[in-house]
Design an enzyme around this catalytic site. Structure first.
Site, short mmCIF file in Angstrom:
data_model
loop_
_atom_site.label_atom_id
_atom_site.label_comp_id
_atom_site.label_asym_id
_atom_site.label_seq_id
_atom_site.Cartn_x
_atom_site.Cartn_y
_atom_site.Cartn_z
N ARG A 15 0.69 -1.72 -0.18
CA ARG A 15 -0.16 -0.13 0.04
C ARG A 15 0.96 1.51 -0.08
NH1 ARG A 15 -4.56 -0.40 4.88
NH2 ARG A 15 -4.81 1.79 3.89
N ASN A 368 42.10 14.17 -3.36
CA ASN A 368 42.01 13.32 -2.67
C ASN A 368 41.54 11.48 -3.58
OD1 ASN A 368 38.92 13.92 -2.56
ND2 ASN A 368 38.75 12.87 -0.87
N TYR A 369 41.03 11.04 -4.25
CA TYR A 369 41.29 10.61 -5.60
C TYR A 369 42.02 10.98 -6.76
CZ TYR A 369 37.52 6.97 -6.82
OH TYR A 369 37.30 5.92 -8.00
#
Ligand code: UD1
Ligand code: CA
Length: 449
Positions: A15, A368-369
């Site tokens: 529902r 940072n990546y």
């Protein structure tokens, strides 16, 4: 207090137009079931039994909350009485009282459970929880004769006169364990839903000559969540409660109704929260801090007297020391700021530690990546990071060191050094004036054509 607690939690959210089990929809960032289990554990953590039925999802959530919770699987949802009988093997012969709670009814207060216990102690053999509904909707109706509870009629089975009754069933039942299991097993399915209704034990109990009573609670507590509209209402009930609790503890909310809390938000007294702030899960804020407008925080710890925002984003793993300052359009993730450290404008600081009293200039980014792995940036105490510095991690900036604005820092900077990592500026005397004259002449010639 009852000896056993059963939480009925099986069934999909059909529902709610959702494939997720109903009780795993969230209020304040935690599943509805987690709210019910927290309330159940406050009563008696050792003896909670959850009836789940959707493969692993409901059981997993229950066990995540507390590894000691017992689970009974109801493979086919044949009604609330059937759900109780599924729990029978765990309870049979164990004696004591059992309280049945509904996994979709998260706001029952401990005082209400105590009132049910008191009715039982006063001689009632089966105690239901009822409430006077301003909008009774599809709740089961409690039919009484004076103080006597005669029966409970489900909305689907009720005639107009019964539907006009405002006293509704909240769904909770307290009874002696053996009586509960015997009567639940006796509930038939000759009704509009073709289900075994737990509510039938009211009439069955009375037919056996048992003392069956109803204890009343506030409508807000009894809110049962069946639809998305109910879920939205539940969220606003939760938020209203969380705001009240915060204000009671001495938190100043400048525009309370615009602040959004999570189930576990912890804010000390003497904290000011400005308008339009969202707290996701896992936020702790210490005394004296100020959270300025339009900030979004999750999984972070804000130390004493720190200032965050306006328009700041603190992501999981952020630790701000006392008096730290995070300003507008600054995003921080998995990073610690020491006491008094600041990043006040337009920065991304991720996987980093910023030493005490260090100053991170506007537009600084920790890169940072590398596309595969995350790397850390360390900034020393009292360091000064010039505006628009790119800190290409892994990299460390020493104590009292500086970076020149616009630098791309790829190597460590020792304590006390100044790093300049950008091309040297060259000025061409009078060149701008000449260039502009040339450009204007070209444009005039173009218009004349
Ligand atoms: C139920 C009550 C109704 C009451 C309302 C209060 C019955 C028959 N009706 O209706 O009188 O006014 O709660 O909110 O008890 N569940 C199972 N297994 C099942 C069926 C349900 O575990 O086979 C669980 C559900 O996950 C839910 C709870 O029991 O958490 C209640 O079931 P639901 O179908 O929502 O009952 P209602 O129709 O709301
Ligand atoms: Ca319900």
């Amino acid at each position: 207090m009852p000896t056993h607690l059963i939480v009925l939690a099986a069934g999909a959210g059909t529902r709610m137009l959702s494939d997720r089990p109903k009780v795993l929809h969230e209020i304040g960032g935690a599943p509805i079931l987690a709210h019910v289990l927290a309330a159940a554990q406050a009563l008696d953590g050792e003896r909670v039994l959850v009836v789940g039925g959707d493969g692993d999802a409901v059981s997993k959530e229950a066990l995540r909350t507390d590894g000691k919770i017992r689970i009974a699987e109801q493979c086919e949802q044949r009604g609330t009485a059937h759900a109780v009988t599924v729990a029978a093997p765990e309870l049979d012969g164990k004696g004591g009282d059992t309280l049945v709670l509904l996994g979709d009814t998260p706001f029952i207060r401990p005082e209400t459970i105590s009132a049910m216990g008191k009715a039982r102690a006063d001689g009632a053999e089966i105690v239901f929880l009822g409430f006077e509904a301003s909008d009774p909707g599809r709740y089961g109706r409690i039919v009484t004769d004076g103080a006597t509870l005669l029966r409970i009629v489900e909305w689907k089975d009720a005639d107009d006169a019964t539907r006009a009754i405002a006293l509704c069933n909240a769904g909770l039942v307290l009874a002696e364990t053996g009586t509960l299991l015997r009567l639940a097993a006796a509930a038939g399915r000759d009704n509009a839903a073709g289900e075994h209704y737990l509510t039938d034990i009211a009439a069955l109990g009375r037919a056996d000559g048992l003392d069956v009573r109803v204890v009343a609670c506030a409508e807000e507590e009894a809110l049962g969540i069946n639809t998305c509209a109910d879920l939205a209402r539940a969220e606003s009930v939760f938020q209203a409660r969380a705001r009240n609790a915060a204000v009671e503890r001495g938190v100043t909310l400048l525009s309370a109704e615009t602040v959004h809390f999570a189930f576990d938000t912890r804010i000390d007294r003497n904290v000011v929260v400005e308008p339009n702030v969202v707290f996701g899960p896992g936020v702790v804020i210490e005394s004296g801090a100020r959270i300025r407008a339009f900030s979004h925080l999750e999984g972070c710890h804000v130390g004493r007297n720190a200032v965050v925002g306006p328009h700041a984003r603190l992501r999981p793993g952020t630790e701000l020391g006392a008096g730290a300052r995070i300003g507008n359009f600054v995003e921080v993730k998995n990073a610690e700021f020491g006491e008094g450290a600041q990043a006040k404008h337009l920065s991304y600081i991720g996987d980093a530690s910023i030493g005490r009293d260090a100053n991170v200039g506007a537009g600084t980014i920790t890169c940072n990546y590398d596309g595969v792995s995350k790397h850390r940036t360390e900034v020393g105490e009292r360091a000064f990071i010039g505006s628009s510095t790119m800190l290409v991690a892994p990299v460390a900036i020493g104590d009292d060191a500086m970076t020149a604005s616009g630098s791309v820092i790829t190597r460590n900077v020792p304590d006390g050094d100044l790093a300049i990592a950008r091309t040297r500026q060259e000025n061409k005397p009078g060149f701008a004036r000449k260039l502009l004259a040339m450009l204007r002449a070209t444009r005039r010639a173009g218009k004349a054509d």
